[in-house]
Design a protein around this motif. Structure first.
Motif, PDB file in Angstrom:
ATOM      1  N   GLY A 228      50.042  14.539  -2.970  1.00 51.12           N
ATOM      2  CA  GLY A 228      50.383  15.820  -3.577  1.00 51.12           C
ATOM      3  C   GLY A 228      50.977  15.660  -4.970  1.00 51.12           C
ATOM      4  O   GLY A 228      50.665  16.428  -5.890  1.00 51.12           O
ATOM      5  N   TYR A 229      51.827  14.645  -5.132  1.00 48.31           N
ATOM      6  CA  TYR A 229      52.448  14.396  -6.443  1.00 48.31           C
ATOM      7  C   TYR A 229      51.376  14.022  -7.471  1.00 48.31           C
ATOM      8  O   TYR A 229      51.420  14.465  -8.630  1.00 48.31           O
ATOM      9  N   TRP A 230      50.425  13.214  -7.027  1.00 47.85           N
ATOM     10  CA  TRP A 230      49.361  12.813  -7.958  1.00 47.85           C
ATOM     11  C   TRP A 230      48.523  14.017  -8.384  1.00 47.85           C
ATOM     12  O   TRP A 230      48.181  14.173  -9.571  1.00 47.85           O
ATOM     13  N   LEU A 231      48.194  14.909  -7.412  1.00 48.52           N
ATOM     14  CA  LEU A 231      47.371  16.068  -7.728  1.00 48.52           C
ATOM     15  C   LEU A 231      48.135  17.126  -8.528  1.00 48.52           C
ATOM     16  O   LEU A 231      47.558  17.765  -9.428  1.00 48.52           O
ATOM     17  N   ARG A 232      49.435  17.320  -8.192  1.00 49.16           N
ATOM     18  CA  ARG A 232      50.191  18.416  -8.810  1.00 49.16           C
ATOM     19  C   ARG A 232      50.962  18.005 -10.050  1.00 49.16           C
ATOM     20  O   ARG A 232      51.350  18.865 -10.841  1.00 49.16           O
ATOM     21  N   VAL A 233      51.193  16.704 -10.241  1.00 51.82           N
ATOM     22  CA  VAL A 233      52.002  16.260 -11.375  1.00 51.82           C
ATOM     23  C   VAL A 233      51.233  15.277 -12.274  1.00 51.82           C
ATOM     24  O   VAL A 233      51.082  15.506 -13.476  1.00 51.82           O
ATOM     25  N   THR A 234      50.760  14.189 -11.683  1.00 52.70           N
ATOM     26  CA  THR A 234      50.146  13.135 -12.498  1.00 52.70           C
ATOM     27  C   THR A 234      48.888  13.622 -13.213  1.00 52.70           C
ATOM     28  O   THR A 234      48.727  13.414 -14.427  1.00 52.70           O
ATOM     29  N   VAL A 235      47.985  14.275 -12.468  1.00 51.16           N
ATOM     30  CA  VAL A 235      46.729  14.751 -13.081  1.00 51.16           C
ATOM     31  C   VAL A 235      46.986  15.799 -14.163  1.00 51.16           C
ATOM     32  O   VAL A 235      46.463  15.675 -15.286  1.00 51.16           O
ATOM     33  N   PRO A 236      47.805  16.851 -13.897  1.00 50.86           N
ATOM     34  CA  PRO A 236      48.071  17.816 -14.976  1.00 50.86           C
ATOM     35  C   PRO A 236      48.782  17.186 -16.186  1.00 50.86           C
ATOM     36  O   PRO A 236      48.493  17.561 -17.330  1.00 50.86           O
ATOM     37  N   MET A 237      49.704  16.225 -15.922  1.00 51.62           N
ATOM     38  CA  MET A 237      50.398  15.607 -17.044  1.00 51.62           C
ATOM     39  C   MET A 237      49.444  14.764 -17.883  1.00 51.62           C
ATOM     40  O   MET A 237      49.517  14.771 -19.126  1.00 51.62           O
ATOM     41  N   ASP A 238      48.519  14.064 -17.243  1.00 51.88           N
ATOM     42  CA  ASP A 238      47.520  13.295 -18.003  1.00 51.88           C
ATOM     43  C   ASP A 238      46.647  14.227 -18.845  1.00 51.88           C
ATOM     44  O   ASP A 238      46.310  13.921 -20.001  1.00 51.88           O
ATOM     45  N   ARG A 239      46.294  15.385 -18.255  1.00 56.52           N
ATOM     46  CA  ARG A 239      45.474  16.348 -18.998  1.00 56.52           C
ATOM     47  C   ARG A 239      46.240  16.869 -20.210  1.00 56.52           C
ATOM     48  O   ARG A 239      45.670  16.992 -21.324  1.00 56.52           O
ATOM     49  N   ALA A 240      47.524  17.177 -20.009  1.00 56.26           N
ATOM     50  CA  ALA A 240      48.333  17.666 -21.125  1.00 56.26           C
ATOM     51  C   ALA A 240      48.494  16.599 -22.206  1.00 56.26           C
ATOM     52  O   ALA A 240      48.470  16.909 -23.406  1.00 56.26           O
ATOM     53  N   GLN A 241      48.666  15.346 -21.814  1.00 52.44           N
ATOM     54  CA  GLN A 241      48.805  14.277 -22.797  1.00 52.44           C
ATOM     55  C   GLN A 241      47.540  14.130 -23.645  1.00 52.44           C
ATOM     56  O   GLN A 241      47.606  13.967 -24.873  1.00 52.44           O
ATOM     57  N   ARG A 242      46.364  14.188 -22.992  1.00 48.01           N
ATOM     58  CA  ARG A 242      45.112  14.069 -23.746  1.00 48.01           C
ATOM     59  C   ARG A 242      44.948  15.235 -24.720  1.00 48.01           C
ATOM     60  O   ARG A 242      44.493  15.056 -25.871  1.00 48.01           O
TER      61      ARG A 242
END
Length: 458
Positions: A31-45
């Motif tokens: 859940g953390y990967w889907l709700r935090v890691t993936v959106p944060m990577d998208r925002a960083q890009r």
């Protein structure tokens, strides 16, 4: 706590709780990967892409056009809120919607608190910002709001701590309760088994009537114990009847042999044969009596007649009794004990046990050697020991010398019937004591250790 950790039910509960915690951790990690890691990577890009585009626009069109582009970017309402700051080489702020920033840019991306106010209410924002110097010394900060992502991350971390903590607490609590419940049922089986081991064949496992696994196990064990009791009683009846039937013929045989010895008159050969026959018949009667007594002691059918005993006086009587034999064999008999030394013992049985030990020690000790009879008392036990300086005993024999009729490989030339140590072991069992044979370097030390509950406090 150590006993709790040794409990199988407690350990199984902890293993289950650990597996549950691992499952929860995997689920929350996903859940953390889907709700935090993936959106944060998208925002960083996205932030990095925008920062490169605006940097190129600044180099191509200059500060004024870049400032206008930044203002237009801030006015758009599609997607997360945008943040920016353009600072001239002289430190003058050209345009910004960030409330603050650090004095010097950091490498890569950084999080900046960008809280705002609307109608007197504070609105929380976390800006993910790319912060770099431009070739002319100007400074460009480009960011996007990631408040939803950071809030989600904080919620998930807090939830993980609470869930795992509660799981561990419940695991320990349920493990303790299960261990307590199961331990009580197992203790009932253990108590019944020990009662039977102590000679009381009426011991049975308590059945609660719940028809669970433990009740079924208890019923099976009770049936087995009832069967054992009936078989044992049958064997006892046979042995008692056999002993009773053998005593009378043996007594008659000895009487007739004695009469035959008297009638032999001047026939020395007949007298010698009759005398030897009488000795063997008496020996047979003694063996039979010893076997019956050992059996009664081992099976708890010989009631102990405990009495307050001066242990030192008991040992002094033994030394006095065996002193002539020791002097005849050229062996020094030593007593090592100090008063006061008092215990509740069956005087006759303990006297017989120590007599057997002393008799064995005198038989196996060579001339010129010494035999020591000792007693000492510690907080929880009384130890009575006999030590000799003889050849000792092989390790292979040490585990079997208390078996009935067993004689060590080096005992062939020593008279005896192999029942002395068996009697000592049976007397030790009746007193709840332990019998230990240990090398004395040289010789052998045999110790009878009586636990605290058998001792008198005087």
């Amino acid at each position: 706590m150590r006993r709790l950790l040794r409990s199988l039910s407690f350990r199984l509960t902890l293993i289950y709780a650990g597996l549950f915690c691992l499952s929860v951790a995997l689920l929350m990690g996903t859940g953390y990967w889907l709700r935090v890691t993936v959106p944060m990577d998208r925002a960083q890009r996205l932030v990095k892409s925008e920062a490169r585009a605006l940097r190129a626009a600044y180099l191509a069109n200059g500060p004024a056009a870049t400032a206008a582009a930044l203002d237009r970017r801030a006015q758009r309402s599609d997607g997360p809120k945008t943040f920016h700051a353009l600072i001239a080489p002289d430190g003058r702020v050209v345009t910004t919607n960030l409330p603050g920033w650090s004095n010097r840019p950091t490498d890569g991306l950084t999080l900046i608190e960008a809280d705002s106010f609307a109608d007197g209410a504070e609105i929380d924002h976390n800006a993910l910002v790319s912060d770099h110097y431009l070739p002319d010394g100007a400074r460009l900060l480009i960011g996007r709001d990631v408040e939803d992502v950071t809030s989600e991350a904080e919620i998930l971390r807090t939830a993980a701590i609470w869930i795992l903590g509660v799981t561990v607490l419940l695991g320990f609590s349920s493990g303790w309760l299960m261990s307590l419940a199961i331990g009580r049922r197992i203790e009932a089986v253990t108590l019944a088994a020990r009662q039977v081991m102590d000679g009381d064949l009426t011991g049975r496992v308590q059945v609660r009537g719940a028809n669970d696994d433990f009740d079924r196990l208890g019923e099976t064990l009770n049936l087995m114990l009832s069967r054992i009791q009936s078989l044992f009683q049958a064997v006892q009846r046979v042995s008692d009847n056999a002993a009773h039937e053998l005593r009378t013929p043996l007594a008659r045989l000895i009487g007739r042999l004695e009469a035959l010895e008297r009638m032999a008159g001047d026939n020395p050969a007949l007298q010698t044969a009759a005398g030897e026959a009488i000795v063997e018949a008496n020996r047979l009667r003694q063996i039979l009596s010893a076997l019956m007594r050992i059996s009664r002691l081992e099976n708890g059918r010989h009631p102990l007649e405990l009495q307050r005993t001066d242990v030192v006086q008991l040992l002094e009587d033994l030394v006095e009794f065996y002193q002539p034999e020791a002097e005849r064999l050229g062996i020094e008999l030593i007593l090592s004990a100090r008063r006061p030394l008092v215990a509740d013992l069956d005087l006759d049985l303990v006297f017989q046990a120590l007599s057997n030990l002393l008799d064995n020690a005198l038989k196996h000790a060579s001339g010129g050697r010494r035999v020591e009879l000792s007693a000492r008392r510690q907080r929880e036990w009384l130890e009575l020991a006999v030590r000799d300086d003889g050849p000792g005993i092989d390790l292979e024999d040490a585990g079997r010398v208390t078996e009935q009729f067993y004689r060590g490989r080096d005992s062939g030339a020593v008279p005896g019937d192999g029942l002395g140590l068996s009697m000592v072991a049976a007397i030790a069992h009746a007193h709840g004591a332990t019998l230990e044979l240990a090398p004395a370097s040289p010789g052998l030390r045999v110790a009878l250790t009586i636990p605290d509950q058998r001792l008198a406090r005087g």
